[in-house]
Design an enzyme around this catalytic site. Structure first.
Site, mmCIF file in Angstrom:
data_model
loop_
_atom_site.group_PDB
_atom_site.id
_atom_site.type_symbol
_atom_site.label_atom_id
_atom_site.label_comp_id
_atom_site.label_asym_id
_atom_site.label_seq_id
_atom_site.Cartn_x
_atom_site.Cartn_y
_atom_site.Cartn_z
ATOM 1 N N SER A 2 -1.074 27.338 -5.193
ATOM 2 C CA SER A 2 -0.683 28.726 -5.459
ATOM 3 C C SER A 2 -1.192 29.213 -6.811
ATOM 4 O O SER A 2 -1.193 30.415 -7.078
ATOM 5 C CB SER A 2 0.842 28.875 -5.432
ATOM 6 O OG SER A 2 1.338 28.419 -4.200
ATOM 7 N N SER A 4 13.118 6.174 -13.722
ATOM 8 C CA SER A 4 12.094 6.954 -14.405
ATOM 9 C C SER A 4 11.994 8.356 -13.818
ATOM 10 O O SER A 4 11.931 9.348 -14.540
ATOM 11 C CB SER A 4 10.763 6.224 -14.291
ATOM 12 O OG SER A 4 9.708 7.078 -14.576
ATOM 13 N N SER A 5 11.993 8.424 -12.465
ATOM 14 C CA SER A 5 11.879 9.734 -11.807
ATOM 15 C C SER A 5 13.051 10.624 -12.158
ATOM 16 O O SER A 5 12.881 11.827 -12.368
ATOM 17 C CB SER A 5 11.855 9.578 -10.291
ATOM 18 O OG SER A 5 10.643 9.052 -9.888
ATOM 19 N N HIS A 52 0.850 -1.195 0.000
ATOM 20 C CA HIS A 52 0.000 0.000 0.000
ATOM 21 C C HIS A 52 0.890 1.251 0.000
ATOM 22 O O HIS A 52 0.701 2.159 -0.804
ATOM 23 C CB HIS A 52 -0.938 0.009 1.212
ATOM 24 C CG HIS A 52 -1.592 1.330 1.482
ATOM 25 N ND1 HIS A 52 -2.599 1.837 0.709
ATOM 26 C CD2 HIS A 52 -1.351 2.272 2.430
ATOM 27 C CE1 HIS A 52 -2.962 3.027 1.170
ATOM 28 N NE2 HIS A 52 -2.221 3.320 2.214
ATOM 29 N N ARG A 71 1.521 1.015 14.900
ATOM 30 C CA ARG A 71 1.130 0.845 13.500
ATOM 31 C C ARG A 71 1.620 -0.508 12.998
ATOM 32 O O ARG A 71 2.404 -1.177 13.653
ATOM 33 C CB ARG A 71 1.706 1.976 12.653
ATOM 34 C CG ARG A 71 3.204 2.011 12.621
ATOM 35 C CD ARG A 71 3.737 3.303 12.044
ATOM 36 N NE ARG A 71 3.668 3.283 10.586
ATOM 37 C CZ ARG A 71 4.587 3.852 9.790
ATOM 38 N NH1 ARG A 71 5.629 4.462 10.319
ATOM 39 N NH2 ARG A 71 4.457 3.827 8.500
ATOM 40 N N TYR A 125 8.865 15.925 0.805
ATOM 41 C CA TYR A 125 8.683 17.252 0.209
ATOM 42 C C TYR A 125 8.513 17.158 -1.289
ATOM 43 O O TYR A 125 7.836 17.996 -1.898
ATOM 44 C CB TYR A 125 9.826 18.186 0.618
ATOM 45 C CG TYR A 125 9.757 18.446 2.096
ATOM 46 C CD1 TYR A 125 8.658 19.113 2.628
ATOM 47 C CD2 TYR A 125 10.715 17.967 2.960
ATOM 48 C CE1 TYR A 125 8.530 19.291 3.987
ATOM 49 C CE2 TYR A 125 10.592 18.144 4.319
ATOM 50 C CZ TYR A 125 9.491 18.808 4.820
ATOM 51 O OH TYR A 125 9.369 18.971 6.166
ATOM 52 N N HIS A 151 14.896 12.669 12.385
ATOM 53 C CA HIS A 151 13.729 12.780 13.281
ATOM 54 C C HIS A 151 12.803 11.570 13.103
ATOM 55 O O HIS A 151 11.887 11.388 13.883
ATOM 56 C CB HIS A 151 12.982 14.106 13.102
ATOM 57 C CG HIS A 151 12.299 14.292 11.788
ATOM 58 N ND1 HIS A 151 12.256 15.482 11.136
ATOM 59 C CD2 HIS A 151 11.633 13.441 10.993
ATOM 60 C CE1 HIS A 151 11.590 15.355 10.007
ATOM 61 N NE2 HIS A 151 11.209 14.118 9.890
ATOM 62 N N HIS A 152 13.051 10.774 12.052
ATOM 63 C CA HIS A 152 12.297 9.525 11.908
ATOM 64 C C HIS A 152 12.881 8.440 12.801
ATOM 65 O O HIS A 152 12.379 7.333 12.829
ATOM 66 C CB HIS A 152 12.342 9.042 10.457
ATOM 67 C CG HIS A 152 11.704 10.011 9.496
ATOM 68 N ND1 HIS A 152 10.383 9.937 9.166
ATOM 69 C CD2 HIS A 152 12.205 11.072 8.824
ATOM 70 C CE1 HIS A 152 10.100 10.908 8.301
ATOM 71 N NE2 HIS A 152 11.184 11.612 8.081
ATOM 72 N N HIS A 201 13.215 11.808 3.734
ATOM 73 C CA HIS A 201 12.624 13.075 4.111
ATOM 74 C C HIS A 201 12.470 14.042 2.949
ATOM 75 O O HIS A 201 11.388 14.583 2.744
ATOM 76 C CB HIS A 201 13.243 13.723 5.347
ATOM 77 C CG HIS A 201 12.221 14.630 5.960
ATOM 78 N ND1 HIS A 201 11.196 14.159 6.733
ATOM 79 C CD2 HIS A 201 11.985 15.939 5.771
ATOM 80 C CE1 HIS A 201 10.380 15.151 7.015
ATOM 81 N NE2 HIS A 201 10.833 16.239 6.451
ATOM 82 N N TRP A 219 6.995 -0.063 3.951
ATOM 83 C CA TRP A 219 7.469 0.595 2.724
ATOM 84 C C TRP A 219 8.898 1.099 2.876
ATOM 85 O O TRP A 219 9.576 1.337 1.904
ATOM 86 C CB TRP A 219 6.524 1.733 2.306
ATOM 87 C CG TRP A 219 6.782 3.052 2.978
ATOM 88 C CD1 TRP A 219 6.366 3.417 4.216
ATOM 89 C CD2 TRP A 219 7.509 4.166 2.457
ATOM 90 N NE1 TRP A 219 6.788 4.687 4.505
ATOM 91 C CE2 TRP A 219 7.492 5.172 3.437
ATOM 92 C CE3 TRP A 219 8.180 4.418 1.259
ATOM 93 C CZ2 TRP A 219 8.118 6.407 3.259
ATOM 94 C CZ3 TRP A 219 8.806 5.648 1.094
ATOM 95 C CH2 TRP A 219 8.774 6.636 2.088
ATOM 96 N N ASP A 232 7.024 21.770 -26.318
ATOM 97 C CA ASP A 232 6.938 20.425 -25.735
ATOM 98 C C ASP A 232 7.979 20.337 -24.633
ATOM 99 O O ASP A 232 8.626 21.317 -24.310
ATOM 100 C CB ASP A 232 7.190 19.346 -26.809
ATOM 101 C CG ASP A 232 6.504 18.028 -26.441
ATOM 102 O OD1 ASP A 232 6.719 17.547 -25.316
ATOM 103 O OD2 ASP A 232 5.749 17.494 -27.280
ATOM 104 N N THR A 268 7.034 26.908 6.118
ATOM 105 C CA THR A 268 5.716 26.344 5.810
ATOM 106 C C THR A 268 4.627 27.311 6.273
ATOM 107 O O THR A 268 3.642 27.526 5.569
ATOM 108 C CB THR A 268 5.542 24.978 6.491
ATOM 109 O OG1 THR A 268 6.725 24.212 6.252
ATOM 110 C CG2 THR A 268 4.356 24.236 5.928
ATOM 111 N N LYS A 283 4.166 30.141 3.864
ATOM 112 C CA LYS A 283 3.349 29.804 2.694
ATOM 113 C C LYS A 283 1.858 29.917 3.028
ATOM 114 O O LYS A 283 1.085 30.482 2.253
ATOM 115 C CB LYS A 283 3.671 28.386 2.203
ATOM 116 C CG LYS A 283 5.100 28.240 1.709
ATOM 117 C CD LYS A 283 5.268 27.025 0.822
ATOM 118 C CE LYS A 283 4.681 27.281 -0.526
ATOM 119 N NZ LYS A 283 5.646 27.497 -1.588
ATOM 120 N N GLU A 313 11.993 13.128 0.107
ATOM 121 C CA GLU A 313 10.904 12.496 -0.635
ATOM 122 C C GLU A 313 9.527 13.032 -0.217
ATOM 123 O O GLU A 313 8.672 13.257 -1.055
ATOM 124 C CB GLU A 313 10.971 10.974 -0.438
ATOM 125 C CG GLU A 313 9.751 10.194 -0.904
ATOM 126 C CD GLU A 313 9.578 10.140 -2.413
ATOM 127 O OE1 GLU A 313 10.538 10.509 -3.120
ATOM 128 O OE2 GLU A 313 8.499 9.748 -2.870
#
Lengths: 386, 535
Positions: free
Chosen positions: B276, B177-178, B85, B458, B265, B310-311, B261, B150, B114, B336, B339, B263
């Protein structure tokens, strides 16, 4: 009735049964030392650290709520007032360095204000010096092992396994209030003493947690980490493994019983006597029946979660019944038991006596009839050979 | 951003016929696609399929968690579902969907004909279905799919069966790909802007994607490194993450989160970009503090590289490490916040209307901010010790990834669909979709905060009976949320491609930007001669 409607009906009835069953959770009570029914906040604090965490959490909640009200008050005011339908004409302003600086500096000051009290607690949490008792907690797939390594009770060692019966998990029996958070051997510690917990693991990463103590420390294979707590109230406190460790991750809880000094001393002496009487003589020679009986217990406690009670295995876990390894040369099976292979861990938590017994059991159960009796001394030799 | 002189867009259109690369037809149009609009559309379809695949897994998870006890799934399969998932939603749904938005909108927004590398664009798309098949196909591998979460933490990921290898290869492919997609986006934005469009005049969506693309190029190789080390630990006898051979399991987490991390963002910055664009349109007022928005986005991106641990507060870091990562993480609240303040200042004294895109954008700000606050609470190391690996964290990241990224993408869909399809989206249905999603999202995830505070870990297939009631609520909400998205697919998205109210070139009254100067639907080739910008 076509199949789709039938399926819908089944789904609906499952949902109904589920709903009615779930509201029966009203019938459950709060778990002593564990979660309360529909608990909304952290566990009640048992240590000074947990009190600090509670305080910090409320402190943060209050600040966040105030900011929330201010920011969204402004937003919703604007949403209701500055609408085209109310004839509001768009203003022309679209930048202001002063405003930007103000709303950068103010949040910065708020954040610093939040960080300061947290710093004090971080430093306190990390101070594991001057402990009265040191206990090593070892994570296994899927149980905890405890060794009292310093202070009163030094030398005590035991494994702590989930004691909730499988029938409750499989919904064949009524679940108790301590469902999934009860063990056969609880960790016992004296009240108001600083307990240092050293964590490590045998296979993968686990995490040793007790909510009420404000303690959570990963147990990392091959490394030691430490944490501490000083419980201020007598009682039983619970937690659950908090780092994904495989299929039985949800089934290896932590239970700590905090007792008075006298009760602790009494527990230590009884535990020591019990250990002395339980100790196996590694030079003893077992008969097939003795070894099988002992092996059946070891199998039930350690092996059958994966290999299944009928020895048929399943998924990534190979069948033992009819297995080439179990019916083949002894050396092959020694090797796997001692060194592990793929998902099979190395069983360093088991003694030679236990290993010999369980090996005898597997070689003489279900469809396996080798008739061989493995003696503890065989494992002494096998260990030396590897 | 900039005013545009009236540009004869019909000129573009008539140009097609005598052009060397006329619009291909049939399957060749899609398999050999080099047109940014076609590739963008394929990305969106692909992401949608993954959204439903991942959503089905989520519903199976919620089905098992509806009640304490094991009813439907064995724990090993449950773990496979939570793992897949996560991987499918992150790598198969959210990221490709944003790449789809980038492909569709960046050339239109900057006046380019293009993307810079049209054939690489084709390749980077067609890798994705292969990777997704490998990932989803791993359920059929002996021992099932990867079940290590994951994050694929070693040494658990070293124990798994061949499903893990398939997941690792799939992630390698998606990473490749990314990276290709990102290089394409960076080059397109830097080299192909219409004359006169300086960087600081560029639409916000392009800015956020430019920064995101740099983040992707920086961190995808780091992830590839981490999972390659897992692969060699599994098969080639190395010991990167095994203490017995001199390795360290925690090192995996450091490398993973150094990717992980930034990722998160990567998954939120383009969402900021979409919001925006939408808010100024429906407030009929210019984006407030354009340059401070650019600086805030860049600061978030830079800070994202120094907060990864922090993870890992529960792994047992030294006290200075905990303090550093706690302070750095809390610092992210500042840009943040800027914004969010800027968006509200954009609305302030505007002339607002609330068509569906605006509802999603406002909904985004509201719910994303809740996720932001829980993020701030989790950043406090002592509180995090109580909450690490509990449902509080699950609630937090779904508030920022579902209510954040996904809601912003819905906002973007409702906003730009007229440009893609030529038809306005049915407003009533759009509003039904919005309100159902908003309500069911909160019904699903809000109770998880309480579960987490009370200590429910979890990735648990079963839980103590005291947690039952909130789990019932979450499961019912999840079913409602899933059905809301099915409603979106069947009654909003697909019908919009088939017909509806004809869309004007300028589909929204207050919309500004080059994309609104071409007809709706945008012709196959646009801006073959660059538009002329004034001012």
């Amino acid at each position: 009735m076509n199949t789709t409607t039938k399926r819908l009906f089944t789904a609906a009835s499952v949902t109904m049964v589920g709903l009615s069953a779930s509201f029966s959770s009203l019938a459950y009570n709060d778990m002593p030392g564990g979660p309360a029914v529909r608990q909304l906040n952290f566990a009640a604090p048992v240590t000074k650290i947990m009190e600090d965490i509670h305080w910090l959490h409320w402190f943060m909640m209050i600040i966040c709520t105030l900011i929330f009200i201010a920011v969204f008050g402004a937003m919703f005011y604007s949403i209701f007032k500055h609408r085209k339908s109310k004839g509001n004409k768009p203003a022309d302003f679209h930048e202001s360095t002063t405003v930007e600086i103000i709303w950068t500096i103010i949040p910065l000051i708020i954040v610093i204000g939040m960080a300061l009290p947290a710093t004090k607690t971080v430093v306190a949490m990390k101070d594991t010096t001057n402990a009265d008792i040191t206990i090593k907690a070892t994570g296994y797939q899927w149980k905890w092992g405890y060794d009292y390594i310093k202070g009163e009770g030094e030398g005590i060692a035991f494994l702590s396994t989930l004691s909730t019966p499988r029938e409750q998990i499989n919904n064949l029996a009524e679940k108790s209030d301590t469902y999934l958070m009860e063990v056969d051997n609880e960790v016992v510690v004296p009240v108001n003493k600083k307990i240092r917990v050293i964590t490590t693991a045998n296979d993968v990463i686990h995490s040793w947690t007790v909510q009420g103590f404000g303690v959570k420390q990963d147990a990392i294979p091959g490394f030691v980490r430490d944490t501490w707590f000083k419980a201020e109230k007598i009682g039983t406190y619970r937690g659950q493994c908090s780092e994904l460790c495989g299929k039985e991750h949800a089934f290896m809880p932590i239970v700590v019983r905090v007792v008075s000094d006298e009760d602790y001393s009494a527990w230590v002496s009884s535990k020591k006597k019990e250990m002395a009487s339980m100790a196996d003589d590694p030079s003893k020679t077992y008969t097939l029946e003795e070894a099988k009986a002992r092996g059946a217990k070891v199998y039930a406690a350690n092996c059958q979660v994966c290999h299944q009670p009928n020895g048929k295995g399943g998924g990534a876990f190979p069948a033992l019944d009819g297995s080439m390894v179990v019916n083949g040369s002894k050396e092959g099976q020694y090797k796997i038991l001692l060194n592990g292979k793929n998902a099979m861990p190395k069983w360093s938590a088991l003694s030679d006596t236990e290993l010999a017994a369980v090996m005898t059991y597997t070689r003489n159960s279900w469809g396996n009839h080798t008739g061989e009796v493995i003696q503890p001394s065989d494992f002494v030799t096998a260990r030396a050979a590897k | 951003m900039s005013n545009v002189t009236t540009h004869d867009t019909m000129h573009d259109h008539s140009h097609d016929h005598d052009h060397a690369h006329a619009m291909p037809t049939g399957w060749r149009r899609w398999l050999f696609a080099t047109n940014h609009k076609d590739i963008g559309t394929m990305y969106l379809i692909f992401a949608m399929m993954n959204l439903f695949a991942g959503g089905t897994m989520a519903l199976l998870i919620r089905l098992e968690l509806f009640q304490p006890g094991l009813q439907f799934l064995r724990p090993e399969f449950f773990n496979q579902l939570t793992t897949l998932h996560g991987l499918v939603m992150v790598f198969g749904a959210i990221m490709p969907a944003f790449v789809g938005f980038a492909n569709l909108m960046i050339p239109l927004q900057i006046g380019a004909s293009d993307m810079a590398f049209a054939r690489m664009n084709n390749f980077s798309f067609w890798i994705m279905p292969v990777a997704a098949s490998l990932l989803l196909g791993s359920f059929l591998a002996p021992g099932g799919a990867a079940a290590a979460g994951w994050t694929l933490y070693a040494p658990l990921s070293v124990q798994m069966g061949p499903g893990m290898d398939m997941a690792i290869f799939a992630i390698h492919l998606m990473g490749a790909s990314s990276i290709m997609g990102s290089i394409n986006i960076v080059v397109t934005i830097l080299n192909m802007r219409a004359p006169g469009m300086s960087l600081m005049k560029m639409p916000m969506f392009c800015w956020t994607w430019l920064i995101t693309a740099y983040l992707l190029i920086a961190v995808m190789p780091v992830l590839a490194g981490a999972i390659t080390m897992v692969l060699t630990d599994r098969h080639f006898g190395t010991s990167f993450f095994a203490a017995a051979g001199g390795g360290d399991p925690v090192m995996y987490q450091h490398i993973f989160w150094f990717f992980g991390h930034p990722e998160v963002y990567i998954m939120i910055l383009p969402a900021f970009g979409i919001v925006s664009e939408v808010i100024p349109t429906f407030a009929r007022k210019k984006l407030f503090g354009y340059s401070s928005m650019v600086y805030a986005t860049s600061s978030i991106a830079i800070l994202s590289f120094i907060v990864w641990a922090h993870h890992m507060f529960a792994t047992g870091m030294p006290v200075t490490g905990q303090l550093f990562f706690m302070y750095a993480t809390m610092l992210i609240a500042v840009p943040t916040g800027v914004k969010i303040f800027n968006w509200i200042a954009t609305m302030w004294q505007g002339s607002m209307t609330f068509e569906t895109p605006m509802l999603w954008a406002v909904g985004f700000i509201f719910v994303f901010t809740v996720g932001g606050f829980t993020g701030l609470i989790l950043a406090m190391a002592p509180i995090d010790i109580g909450l690490q690996d509990t449902y509080y964290v699950v609630a937090h990241f779904h508030y920022v990834l579902v209510a954040g990224s996904l809601f912003a993408m819905f906002s973007g869909f409702y906003y730009w669909a007229p440009k893609w399809t030529g038809f306005m989206v049915n407003e009533t249905r759009g509003k039904i979709h919005f309100w159902c999603s908003m309500i069911f999202f909160n019904v699903t995830f809000f109770p998880m905060h309480f579960l987490g505070l009370a200590g429910m870990p979890r990735r648990y297939a079963d839980y103590p009976v005291q947690f039952a009631d909130f789990n019932v609520i979450a499961s019912i909400g999840a079913l409602g949320f899933g059905l809301s998205q099915l409603y979106f697919l069947l009654f909003v998205a697909l019908p919009t491609y088939r017909g509806g109210k004809k869309a004007e070139a300028q589909s929204w009254e207050g919309a500004e930007g080059l994309e609104w100067t071409v007809p709706s639907p945008a012709p196959f080739h646009t801006f073959e001669t660059p538009p002329v910008l004034t001012k």
